[in-house]
Design an enzyme around this catalytic site. Structure first.
Site, PDB file in Angstrom:
ATOM      1  N   ILE A 199     -11.769  -9.548  -2.240  1.00 40.46           N
ATOM      2  CA  ILE A 199     -12.329  -8.339  -1.637  1.00 40.46           C
ATOM      3  C   ILE A 199     -11.778  -7.136  -2.399  1.00 40.46           C
ATOM      4  O   ILE A 199     -10.860  -7.282  -3.213  1.00 40.46           O
ATOM      5  CB  ILE A 199     -11.990  -8.162  -0.128  1.00 40.46           C
ATOM      6  CG1 ILE A 199     -10.478  -8.049   0.087  1.00 40.46           C
ATOM      7  CG2 ILE A 199     -12.603  -9.236   0.723  1.00 40.46           C
ATOM      8  CD1 ILE A 199     -10.134  -7.486   1.457  1.00 40.46           C
ATOM      9  N   THR A 234      -8.997  -5.617  -6.848  1.00 40.99           N
ATOM     10  CA  THR A 234      -9.344  -6.815  -6.094  1.00 40.99           C
ATOM     11  C   THR A 234      -8.143  -7.340  -5.313  1.00 40.99           C
ATOM     12  O   THR A 234      -7.000  -7.097  -5.685  1.00 40.99           O
ATOM     13  CB  THR A 234      -9.813  -7.951  -7.024  1.00 40.99           C
ATOM     14  OG1 THR A 234      -8.708  -8.341  -7.845  1.00 40.99           O
ATOM     15  CG2 THR A 234     -10.983  -7.525  -7.883  1.00 40.99           C
ATOM     16  N   SER A 235      -8.424  -8.077  -4.252  1.00 43.19           N
ATOM     17  CA  SER A 235      -7.373  -8.731  -3.471  1.00 43.19           C
ATOM     18  C   SER A 235      -7.864 -10.105  -3.037  1.00 43.19           C
ATOM     19  O   SER A 235      -9.041 -10.275  -2.719  1.00 43.19           O
ATOM     20  CB  SER A 235      -7.042  -7.888  -2.244  1.00 43.19           C
ATOM     21  OG  SER A 235      -6.192  -8.624  -1.382  1.00 43.19           O
ATOM     22  N   PRO A 236      -6.943 -11.082  -2.992  1.00 43.67           N
ATOM     23  CA  PRO A 236      -7.298 -12.401  -2.463  1.00 43.67           C
ATOM     24  C   PRO A 236      -7.165 -12.429  -0.936  1.00 43.67           C
ATOM     25  O   PRO A 236      -7.430 -13.455  -0.323  1.00 43.67           O
ATOM     26  CB  PRO A 236      -6.258 -13.316  -3.100  1.00 43.67           C
ATOM     27  CG  PRO A 236      -5.040 -12.455  -3.195  1.00 43.67           C
ATOM     28  CD  PRO A 236      -5.538 -11.050  -3.462  1.00 43.67           C
ATOM     29  N   ASP A 284      -1.510  -5.434  -0.768  1.00 45.85           N
ATOM     30  CA  ASP A 284      -0.998  -6.749  -1.152  1.00 45.85           C
ATOM     31  C   ASP A 284       0.518  -6.726  -1.279  1.00 45.85           C
ATOM     32  O   ASP A 284       1.166  -7.760  -1.214  1.00 45.85           O
ATOM     33  CB  ASP A 284      -1.578  -7.185  -2.505  1.00 45.85           C
ATOM     34  CG  ASP A 284      -3.055  -7.519  -2.400  1.00 45.85           C
ATOM     35  OD1 ASP A 284      -3.510  -7.852  -1.302  1.00 45.85           O
ATOM     36  OD2 ASP A 284      -3.745  -7.439  -3.432  1.00 45.85           O
TER      37      ASP A 284
END
Ligand SMILES: *[C@@H]1O[C@H](CO)[C@@H](O)[C@H](O)[C@H]1NC(C)=O
Ligand SMILES: *[C@@H]1O[C@H](CO)[C@@H](O)[C@H](O)[C@H]1NC(C)=O
Ligand SMILES: *[C@@H]1O[C@H](CO)[C@@H](O)[C@H](O)[C@H]1NC(C)=O
Ligand SMILES: *[C@@H]1O[C@H](CO)[C@@H](O)[C@H](O)[C@H]1NC(C)=O
Ligand SMILES: *[C@@H]1O[C@H](CO)[C@@H](O)[C@H](O)[C@H]1NC(C)=O
Ligand SMILES: *[C@@H]1O[C@H](CO)[C@@H](O)[C@H](O)[C@H]1NC(C)=O
Ligand SMILES: *[C@@H]1O[C@H](CO)[C@@H](O)[C@H](O)[C@H]1NC(C)=O
Ligand SMILES: *[C@@H]1O[C@H](CO)[C@@H](O)[C@H](O)[C@H]1NC(C)=O
Ligand SMILES: *[C@@H]1O[C@H](CO)[C@@H](O)[C@H](O)[C@H]1NC(C)=O
Ligand SMILES: *[C@@H]1O[C@H](CO)[C@@H](O)[C@H](O)[C@H]1NC(C)=O
Length: 721
Positions: free
Chosen positions: A191, A289-291, A404
């Protein structure tokens, strides 16, 4: 074809012999496929000290490693032109947080010495997976070293040694083959963690895309002459931050997990890292982006906003950044579960593509490399105006971290002063120019400068002024090897600009396919679009060369596409390389003094044994041993533990320290006596065959005199029902 093999090198003599023999055995196969390329794939262990060392990524002083989850690896792919094999490119995907000038220099030196005329500074790309749970201390520039207590030479040496081994293995495996290329969509793998900054980009530009981050995984497949897959190289943008900042087990985060899952699927009986099929999960325009795909939430026990989504524009909870945490898809279980899921989703994307017939890649191999000095670099924008990049500087939001890793770089914590506990910071805190010169303030505007790192050269350089510009071409695929973390929109602009240029200059036709790989080579922090820069969230604040950083890269990479044309063997003029700083590196980290087993004990004795009851799948089994410091021997290409199974009266190792189901945890129990424990744990996977098992612990103890002695310990036997 063989007549053009005029390189008197041992590797090539072997290869010639291989070609000769394979054309006898399988002449039809060799002639049936246009084996335009020679392909090599290899893997090597790069895991540094897994205890008593700061970890790299979150730059948190508190994140000191205490053991091992997954070993870090480098994977290497070589593509050479069959008709002219000295023309080749080497792509290295390393399970590290970022590339580095010093590490790259050492790798290039080792390979160009071993294989003169084949591997050089221009055709080797060192790309990181940008994971945040690896061993730290290997970077030459000073800023990222602060939390690692300076330079850790054991970490750097392990990365260099294992990476060189990976390339050597790839080299030794060179054989004719073919390449194909495609992409697929992974909707639930990432995301955007700065959606408010993304929204600053023009509406008409955003309207061209369905998502506020790239969802495509691009994959380059490597086949042998019979069409059997030998591995692949894939590109997908997602931060390596599935494992949180409070994890202290060394790992390779979601990209390393994806590679493990894929390789274990192809070769289920190989120990991790001992496989021949090489699965590459490479980082791309990762910036925003991030997981942590569930979003970012407040963890503020006792406050009314506890459990609520963080504030949208600033990612705060009650006006503070510290409580805002991204949540991965396995949140209700653990960050390790989130890591597995994000790894599996990428592996599934690759599997989809590997199961399809993909368009063949054909055409020339080429590469271009130059250094670019970003300090006050003037260039012309597309509209004809002149723009300039600046010496590096960090903005205020840099101190705020991200969802994060909130409040990263603990030595500032949104304040202008240091954390007094960090002795390294105490030594160097006088180094940052307190008042940036007006020319720098103007150049970096609208960024307010927190750390004027470009002017900080005492005791050595804090941030690089000079970056590596590099592109590798394999047929219609062009890989932009980029030093920074481009945001989603920055990456789209970059790819479009270079693709347009490749086509308009006639280098490649309409099938030109451009991917971004990075952060690579020298780490140069972030690259946001100018509109995102104006918002100054973390990514904008960390865009160190000013608001025209992206345009400067577009200008420079664009100006070099002609060097990728068929048959163009020249390299462009280059700015000078960054100076070698390794000689002036400061290290405050002390070595292992000695290990003691404690009175009445021997190293490897079991202090807490496995239970005698049968275990079943899903349960964890542990044994604790009288241990010694694993820094005494990194056991590269080896293991600190095995789980052994009794098969026909003999013990056979079935798990190593690099299976995700096992952990190795080390604890110093007395500094004075030198005693420590090693806790080996295995979470039994479903499908594990019933039988008798045990743990074996591999350690190395150091005497007061400095002698290092290996030892082995076994747990009691246990059964799995
Ligand atoms: C995916 O592949 C298609 C077909 O080759 C291409 O049109 C598209 O641009 C690719 N997507 C990306 C992100 O490269
Ligand atoms: C680590 O941090 C996460 C996110 O804040 C939290 O949910 C988890 O409980 C923490 N784990 C440990 C072991 O402290
Ligand atoms: C690695 O694989 C090879 C070939 O399958 C095998 O002979 C060797 O024993 C394996 N080594 C380890 C450490 O598993
Ligand atoms: C956050 O800051 C705003 C503006 O300064 C203020 O109105 C609000 O009360 C603060 N919220 C908390 C929870 O402190
Ligand atoms: C980079 O350029 C700046 C500005 O022209 C110059 O002062 C500096 O010496 C250069 N650095 C290197 C390493 O060439
Ligand atoms: C060119 O673009 C830049 C950045 O958008 C802008 O600042 C500048 O005014 C433009 N120049 C012209 C001549 O339009
Ligand atoms: C840090 O210092 C700058 C100028 O020296 C000042 O403008 C700013 O408010 C200070 N920030 C904090 C958080 O103290
Ligand atoms: C290679 O490309 C560059 C940039 O287009 C050009 O200046 C150079 O002359 C070319 N060299 C050769 C040998 O074609
Ligand atoms: C060993 O580690 C496991 C997993 O973290 C833990 O559950 C167990 O309690 C530990 N054993 C001892 C004796 O500390
Ligand atoms: C474990 O099993 C092996 C093989 O059957 C046997 O030799 C050994 O004595 C057993 N160990 C214990 C502690 O029972």
């Amino acid at each position: 074809m063989r007549a053009s093999l005029n390189i008197a090198h041992r590797g090539f003599l072997c290869l010639t012999a291989f070609l000769a023999s394979s054309s006898v055995v399988g002449n039809a196969a060799v002639q049936g496929v246009a084996a335009e390329y020679l392909l090599g794939l290899g893997i090597g262990d790069i895991t540094g000290p897994v205890v008593e060392t700061n970890m790299m990524g979150y730059a948190s002083l508190a994140q000191t490693d205490t053991g091992l989850h997954l070993r870090q690896r480098s994977r290497a792919w070589i593509v050479a032109d069959s008709a002219n094999p000295s023309n080749r490119v080497v792509f290295i995907n390393a399970d590290i947080a970022m590339g580095d000038t010093g590490i790259r220099r050492s790798i290039v030196n080792a390979l160009s010495t071993k294989y003169p005329d084949l591997y050089n500074n221009d055709n080797i790309a060192l790309v990181s997976t940008h994971q945040h749970s690896g061993v730290g201390g290997y970077l030459e520039n000073l800023l990222p070293q602060l939390t690692a207590l300076g330079y850790v030479k054991e970490t750097a040496a392990a990365i260099v040694q294992g990476t060189v081994l990976a390339v050597q293995r790839a080299h030794d495996s060179l054989a004719p083959g073919s390449l194909s290329l495609g992409n697929t969509t992974i909707v639930d793998g990432n995301i955007n963690r700065s959606p408010s900054a993304y929204l600053a980009n023009p509406a008409e530009e955003r309207a061209k895309y369905q998502y506020d981050q790239d969802k495509e995984l691009s994959l380059l497949r490597f086949d042998d002459v019979s069409g059997n897959a030998r591995g692949f190289l894939s590109f997908f943008a997602v931060h390596g931050t599935s494992l949180y900042e409070n994890n202290t087990l060394v790992s390779s985060d979601n990209k390393g997990m994806a590679a493990y899952l894929y390789e274990a699927m192809v070769e289920p009986n190989a120990m991790p890292g001992n496989n021949t099929f090489v699965a590459g999960f490479t980082q791309s325009n990762v910036g925003d982006t991030s997981p942590n795909t569930l979003g970012a939430f407040c963890e503020s026990p006792g406050e009314e906003w506890d459990g609520q989504p963080c504030e949208f524009d600033h990612s705060t909870c009650g006006n503070k950044t510290e409580d805002c945490h991204g949540r991965g898809p396995g949140f209700t279980i653990s960050d390790f579960e989130s890591n597995r899921i994000i790894g599996q989703r990428q592996a599934n994307g690759a599997k989809t593509l590997m199961g399809m017939a993909l368009p063949q890649v054909t055409g020339a191999i080429n590469y271009v490399h130059a250094y670019m000095n970003m300090s006050f670099r003037e260039f012309t924008l597309a509209n004809g105006s002149t723009a300039m990049t600046c010496p590096p500087a960090m903005g205020y939001s840099f101190a705020g971290g991200t969802t994060d890793g909130p409040g990263a770089f603990d030595f500032i914590q949104g304040d202008n002063t240091s954390t007094p506990q960090n002795p390294f910071w105490e030594i160097v805190k006088g180094a940052v120019t307190p008042n940036p010169p007006q020319v720098q303030i103007d150049c970096q505007a609208p960024k307010p400068i927190l750390l004027d790192t470009g002017y900080a050269t005492f005791p050595y350089s804090w941030s690089p002024n000079t970056v590596d510009i590099q592109m590798l071409r394999v047929g219609n695929l062009v890989m932009l090897i980029m030093p920074g973390e481009l945001t989603t929109m920055a990456g789209r602009r970059m790819r479009d600009a270079i693709r347009t240029k490749l086509i308009s200059e006639g280098v490649i036709g309409e099938d030109a396919y451009v991917v971004i790989a990075g952060p690579a080579n020298t780490y140069a922090h972030y690259v946001a679009t100018r509109e995102e820069y104006a918002v100054q969230r973390y990514e904008g604040a960390s865009t160190i060369f000013g608001q025209y950083t992206l345009e400067s890269y577009m200008d420079k990479y664009g100006s070099l596409v002609g060097y990728l044309a068929d048959g163009n063997t020249s390299q462009p003029a280059s700015d000078p390389a960054s100076p070698d700083l390794s000689g002036s590196a400061i290290s405050l980290r002390t070595g292992v003094v000695f290990d003691g087993a404690g009175i009445g004990h021997n190293f490897g004795d079991v202090s807490t044994d496995v239970a005698s009851t049968p275990y079943s799948a899903g349960q964890s089994v542990s044994a604790v041993f009288v241990g010694a410091n694993p820094r005494n021997n990194l056991r590269l290409e080896g293991t600190f533990l095995t789980v052994d199974r009794l098969v026909n009266g003999a013990w056979t190792a079935v798990r190593s320290d690099s299976h995700p189901s096992t952990t190795y945890q080390w604890l110093r129990t007395s500094t004075i006596l030198g005693t420590s424990t090693a806790n080996l744990t295995w979470t039994i996977e479903s499908g594990t065959p019933a039988g008798t098992y045990r743990f074996t612990y591999f350690g190395d103890s150091k005497s007061l005199g400095g002698t290092i002695t290996p030892f082995v310990g076994h747990s009691g036997n246990f059964t799995v029902a």
